[in-house]
Structure formats: structure tokens, C-alpha cells
Design a protein around this motif. Structure first.
Motif, PDB file in Angstrom:
ATOM      1  N   ALA A 206       0.827  -1.203   0.000  1.00 31.38           N
ATOM      2  CA  ALA A 206       0.000   0.000   0.000  1.00 31.38           C
ATOM      3  C   ALA A 206       0.863   1.255   0.000  1.00 31.38           C
ATOM      4  O   ALA A 206       0.611   2.209  -0.751  1.00 31.38           O
ATOM      5  CB  ALA A 206      -0.926  -0.007   1.210  1.00 31.38           C
ATOM      6  N   LEU A 207       1.906   1.280   0.815  1.00 31.74           N
ATOM      7  CA  LEU A 207       2.796   2.441   0.857  1.00 31.74           C
ATOM      8  C   LEU A 207       3.516   2.632  -0.474  1.00 31.74           C
ATOM      9  O   LEU A 207       3.675   3.759  -0.967  1.00 31.74           O
ATOM     10  CB  LEU A 207       3.805   2.283   1.991  1.00 31.74           C
ATOM     11  CG  LEU A 207       3.267   2.451   3.408  1.00 31.74           C
ATOM     12  CD1 LEU A 207       4.324   2.061   4.438  1.00 31.74           C
ATOM     13  CD2 LEU A 207       2.808   3.880   3.647  1.00 31.74           C
ATOM     14  N   ALA A 208       3.950   1.523  -1.075  1.00 34.24           N
ATOM     15  CA  ALA A 208       4.631   1.612  -2.364  1.00 34.24           C
ATOM     16  C   ALA A 208       3.701   2.205  -3.422  1.00 34.24           C
ATOM     17  O   ALA A 208       4.113   3.058  -4.230  1.00 34.24           O
ATOM     18  CB  ALA A 208       5.119   0.232  -2.795  1.00 34.24           C
ATOM     19  N   ARG A 209       2.466   1.774  -3.411  1.00 35.07           N
ATOM     20  CA  ARG A 209       1.511   2.268  -4.400  1.00 35.07           C
ATOM     21  C   ARG A 209       1.163   3.732  -4.144  1.00 35.07           C
ATOM     22  O   ARG A 209       0.982   4.514  -5.090  1.00 35.07           O
ATOM     23  CB  ARG A 209       0.250   1.418  -4.391  1.00 35.07           C
ATOM     24  CG  ARG A 209      -0.737   1.758  -5.493  1.00 35.07           C
ATOM     25  CD  ARG A 209      -0.102   1.620  -6.858  1.00 35.07           C
ATOM     26  NE  ARG A 209      -1.080   1.730  -7.923  1.00 35.07           N
ATOM     27  CZ  ARG A 209      -0.770   1.761  -9.204  1.00 35.07           C
ATOM     28  NH1 ARG A 209       0.485   1.678  -9.588  1.00 35.07           N
ATOM     29  NH2 ARG A 209      -1.709   1.857 -10.125  1.00 35.07           N
ATOM     30  N   GLN A 210       1.065   4.122  -2.888  1.00 33.48           N
ATOM     31  CA  GLN A 210       0.791   5.520  -2.581  1.00 33.48           C
ATOM     32  C   GLN A 210       1.912   6.417  -3.085  1.00 33.48           C
ATOM     33  O   GLN A 210       1.662   7.497  -3.630  1.00 33.48           O
ATOM     34  CB  GLN A 210       0.598   5.685  -1.068  1.00 33.48           C
ATOM     35  CG  GLN A 210      -0.710   5.103  -0.565  1.00 33.48           C
ATOM     36  CD  GLN A 210      -0.850   5.175   0.942  1.00 33.48           C
ATOM     37  OE1 GLN A 210       0.136   5.211   1.672  1.00 33.48           O
ATOM     38  NE2 GLN A 210      -2.085   5.200   1.422  1.00 33.48           N
ATOM     39  N   LEU A 211       3.138   5.973  -2.922  1.00 32.07           N
ATOM     40  CA  LEU A 211       4.263   6.744  -3.447  1.00 32.07           C
ATOM     41  C   LEU A 211       4.171   6.851  -4.963  1.00 32.07           C
ATOM     42  O   LEU A 211       4.419   7.912  -5.550  1.00 32.07           O
ATOM     43  CB  LEU A 211       5.578   6.076  -3.028  1.00 32.07           C
ATOM     44  CG  LEU A 211       6.867   6.805  -3.379  1.00 32.07           C
ATOM     45  CD1 LEU A 211       6.906   8.185  -2.732  1.00 32.07           C
ATOM     46  CD2 LEU A 211       8.076   5.982  -2.932  1.00 32.07           C
ATOM     47  N   GLY A 212       3.789   5.752  -5.611  1.00 28.50           N
ATOM     48  CA  GLY A 212       3.616   5.779  -7.058  1.00 28.50           C
ATOM     49  C   GLY A 212       2.558   6.776  -7.484  1.00 28.50           C
ATOM     50  O   GLY A 212       2.760   7.530  -8.450  1.00 28.50           O
ATOM     51  N   HIS A 213       1.439   6.812  -6.789  1.00 24.54           N
ATOM     52  CA  HIS A 213       0.380   7.755  -7.150  1.00 24.54           C
ATOM     53  C   HIS A 213       0.858   9.194  -7.036  1.00 24.54           C
ATOM     54  O   HIS A 213       0.494  10.041  -7.862  1.00 24.54           O
ATOM     55  CB  HIS A 213      -0.857   7.529  -6.278  1.00 24.54           C
ATOM     56  CG  HIS A 213      -1.788   6.491  -6.814  1.00 24.54           C
ATOM     57  ND1 HIS A 213      -2.568   6.690  -7.933  1.00 24.54           N
ATOM     58  CD2 HIS A 213      -2.047   5.229  -6.397  1.00 24.54           C
ATOM     59  CE1 HIS A 213      -3.274   5.607  -8.171  1.00 24.54           C
ATOM     60  NE2 HIS A 213      -2.980   4.698  -7.266  1.00 24.54           N
TER      61      HIS A 213
END
Length: 395
Positions: A206-213
Motif C-alpha cells: 500500500a505504501l509503495a503504491r501511494q508513493l507511485g500515485h
């Protein structure tokens, strides 16, 4: 969901899978000359357009506004192929797929590269009876995949379109991707990649994806969409009960958006696949094995479209112009089409009115297409970077 068994496949790492399974979808009818390969972005799938048998977690095709009957990539005219890349988790073999011992591969799956994606696509097309492609089109890392076709199989494709892409990632993007990977690997449930039981590293993913967004937004688009607004409640302490001081502060719209996107993403994607695909994107360098990007593309004799967006700091206009210059140095006919947009990297997905017309006309007529605008006045004069405003192509 159709799949193809491609037999033994050796990856660029030297490791192999004895019978690589690739999931794909096709749209339209093949007439021998009208095949268009669409390469998906980092966490996309083979489900590029709407169809009755969608992919789990993706109810609609990820480029459904661009690909389909009567749309820019018109499936009434073109035979469109989109394949899920090795290392992913939408039916093509990757870390979550069953290995030789009957358990998921996990991190025993071979490391993957963009070049592996290209070679697997060539093998799939051979299975489908498709020889030379009319075009390869890709956005973001899918655009890198399209560029790899021009380098690796220059005689197998007439036209190449790289949308919101670049020959390689810069240091800032490499660093942000490194942090995203560490978020996954430091999740206590990652367990060295062997987590295919009850507990998955959802917090790290989830954190990785939030950074991507956050990487995909521009400052303007984030400000317009969220500003400093709160999300309808006084405090955000509920999200982190171990941090009681958080209850004093507001829970903002941008946090709510990131939490929602992360919750949706961890339901449909595999954490190991995210690690594998991000590494493949980081690793890609168009000039690898050559003296320059121009040398890597020198053998490509067809038409090339480079499409960039002014608000995209992930893959910038300047990077796209350098790519266009590399095409110009060889035998290719090239246009660099710049769209004035403040949507950031997401523009290639959320602005079909900007992406569709130049792609439609490029597929039909190459760089001479009516809506294909080149920012360079000649092969020798510097580019003006004059952006094409969305309003020119709307309606």
C-alpha cells in the motif's frame, strides 16, 4: 481469458522457465497486415479494452477510451493484441504463479527485464500467426517496451508510438522506486517473498503504491484535486491508533485518496510482482549495448511517434525530445507531439481527447497524420516545444 504456453523461456538473467504461460487478449480480426500490439504500463493487464471476460479487479479495460470499435485504435480496422508481461500477476507467469514444486514461485521466479517482455511478446505473436506488426503502442514503461521493439526487432514493426515514456529513468525516479521497494521488503509479512498464505505484505505494498500515485500527479493536478481540504472528519488518528497525537490533526483529502487507492490496489496486485516490475523499469536503458540511443534505434526504418505532456515530471518533455532526436539521427520518420496538460504522468490515461487523435492519425498515415504535430521545425533546427492544446482535438 486466453493463455499461450510458449515452451521453455530463458530470461536475460540466464534463468529459465520450462513452459512459460502468457495471458493475452485480442480484439478485432486479423487480415495479415493490421496487427497492433499495445504494451501495458507497470500494473496494467492484457485487458486494454472492454470485453465480456475482463480481468479480476479490472472491470473495464485500462485504455477503454482509446481502444475499441470506432475509437482511436479502432478494433474495426486493427487486430489489437495486448499481453500481460512476465513477472506480473494477471495470468502470465510471475512470482505468484505455481512453480515446479506446486507452490508459488515467490522470489525463486527469474528476474525479469523489459527485454524479456519484448521477447515473450514476439513468441506469443508467432503462436498467433502474426509476423510483421503494423504498430507497437505503449504508455509509460509500456512505452519503453515499445521502444525495445524498435531496437530489438526493427524489421518486425512498421510504426512505433511511445506515449509518456523515456529511454531510461532519471536518478530521482530511481530513488523513489527504491523507497517503494523498501516499503514492501520491510513489511514484517513479506517474509523474504514467501508469504503466499494467510498474511500478505499489504501495508508495504500500500505504501509503495501511494508513493507511485504521488509520482503520477503534478503539483497543479494535486492542488486542483485536493488542495489542503480535509476529508470530512476532524482528525485522522483512526488510521494509526498507535499514534494518538495524530487525533489532534486533520485527515486531509489527499490522504483519503491515497488510502482508498492503496486499499483497492492491494486487493488486486501481488507485492512480489510489484518488486519485479519496478526493477525491470529501473533497469531499462535503451542505449544498453550501444554507443548511444541513436545507435540503438539506427536500424529502425519505420515511423515513430513520441508523445509527451508538459505536466509530466516522471517522463519529461525534454526526455521525449531527446528520444525524438535519437530517432531523427537514423532512417526513421519521427514526430514529437507535445500536449499542454497539467495532469502529470496520469495524462496518458485520463486525457483520451489528447492521446486519441494523434494515435488514430499516426496509425493511419504515420507522421504525416493530420493530428500528428512535430515540435521540431527541421532535422537541424532546435525544437520550439510548442505544445498542442487539448482544445484543438476536442469534440
Amino acid at each position: 481469458m486466453p493463455t499461450a504456453e510458449l515452451g521453455r523461456f530463458e530470461f536475460e538473467s540466464g534463468q529459465a522457465v520450462e513452459d512459460l504461460t502468457v495471458a493475452y487478449e485480442t480484439y478485432g480480426e486479423f487480415d495479415g497486415r493490421n496487427a497492433v500490439l499495445v504494451c501495458h504500463a507497470l500494473t496494467g493487464s492484457q485487458h486494454v479494452a472492454d470485453s465480456p471476460d475482463g480481468v479480476a479487479g479490472q472491470g473495464h479495460g485500462w485504455w477503454r477510451s482509446v481502444v475499441g470499435p470506432g475509437k482511436a485504435i479502432d478494433t474495426n480496422d486493427y487486430f489489437v493484441v495486448c499481453a500481460n508481461v512476465p513477472g506480473s500477476c494477471y495470468g502470465t507467469d510471475g512470482p505468484s504463479a505455481e512453480g515446479p514444486d506446486g507452490d508459488p514461485y515467490g522470489t525463486d521466479f527469474p528476474p525479469v527485464t523489459v527485454g524479456d517482455w519484448t521477447r515473450s511478446q514476439r513468441r506469443l505473436l508467432d503462436e498467433l500467426g502474426v509476423g510483421r506488426l503494423h504498430a507497437v503502442v505503449g504508455g509509460s514503461v509500456g512505452g519503453m517496451n515499445a521502444l525495445d521493439w524498435a531496437r530489438r526487432f526493427p524489421d518486425d514493426v512498421r510504426r512505433v508510438a511511445a506515449v509518456a515514456a523515456a529511454p531510461r529513468l532519471d536518478a530521482q525516479c530511481l530513488g523513489l522506486n527504491a523507497v517503494a521497494r523498501r516499503a514492501i521488503r520491510t513489511d514484517p509479512d513479506w517474509n523474504g517473498g514467501d508469504y503466499y498464505g494467510d498474511s500478505h505484505p499489504d501495508r508495504g505494498l500500500a505504501l509503495a503504491r501511494q508513493l507511485g500515485h504521488l509520482m503520477y500527479l503534478s503539483k497543479d493536478s494535486a492542488g486542483r484535486k485536493f488542495g489542503r481540504r480535509t476529508a470530512g472528519r476532524e482528525a485522522g488518528g483512526d488510521a494509526f491508533p498507535s499514534d494518538p497525537a495524530a487525533a489532534f490533526f486533520p485527515y486531509r483529502d489527499v490522504e483519503s485518496y491515497l488510502d482508498y487507492q492503496a486499499d483497492q490496489f492491494v486487493e488486486r496486485f501481488d507485492a512480489n510482482s510489484y518488486l519485479y516490475l519496478v526493477r525491470a523499469m529501473d533497469d531499462y536503458d535503451l542505449a544498453a549495448g550501444y554507443d548511444s540511443d541513436a545507435a540503438a534505434l539506427a536500424a529502425f526504418p519505420g515511423d515513430a511517434l513520441v508523445l509527451s505532456f508538459t505536466g509530466d515530471w516522471h517522463f519529461t518533455v525534454d526526455q521525449s525530445e531527446d528520444l525524438a532526436e535519437s530517432f531523427r539521427a537514423g532512417d526513421a520518420s519521427v514526430a514529437h507531439h507535445v500536449v499542454d496538460s497539467d495532469h502529470g504522468h496520469d495524462a496518458f490515461l485520463v486525457e483520451p481527447e489528447s492521446v486519441g487523435p494523434p494515435l488514430r492519425d499516426f496509425l493511419a498515415d504515420g507522421v504525416a497524420g493530420r493530428s500528428v504535430t512535430d515540435t521540431a521545425e527541421s532535422d537541424t533546427e532546435p525544437s520550439s516545444y510548442a505544445p498542442v492544446h487539448n482544445s484543438l482535438f476536442s469534440g
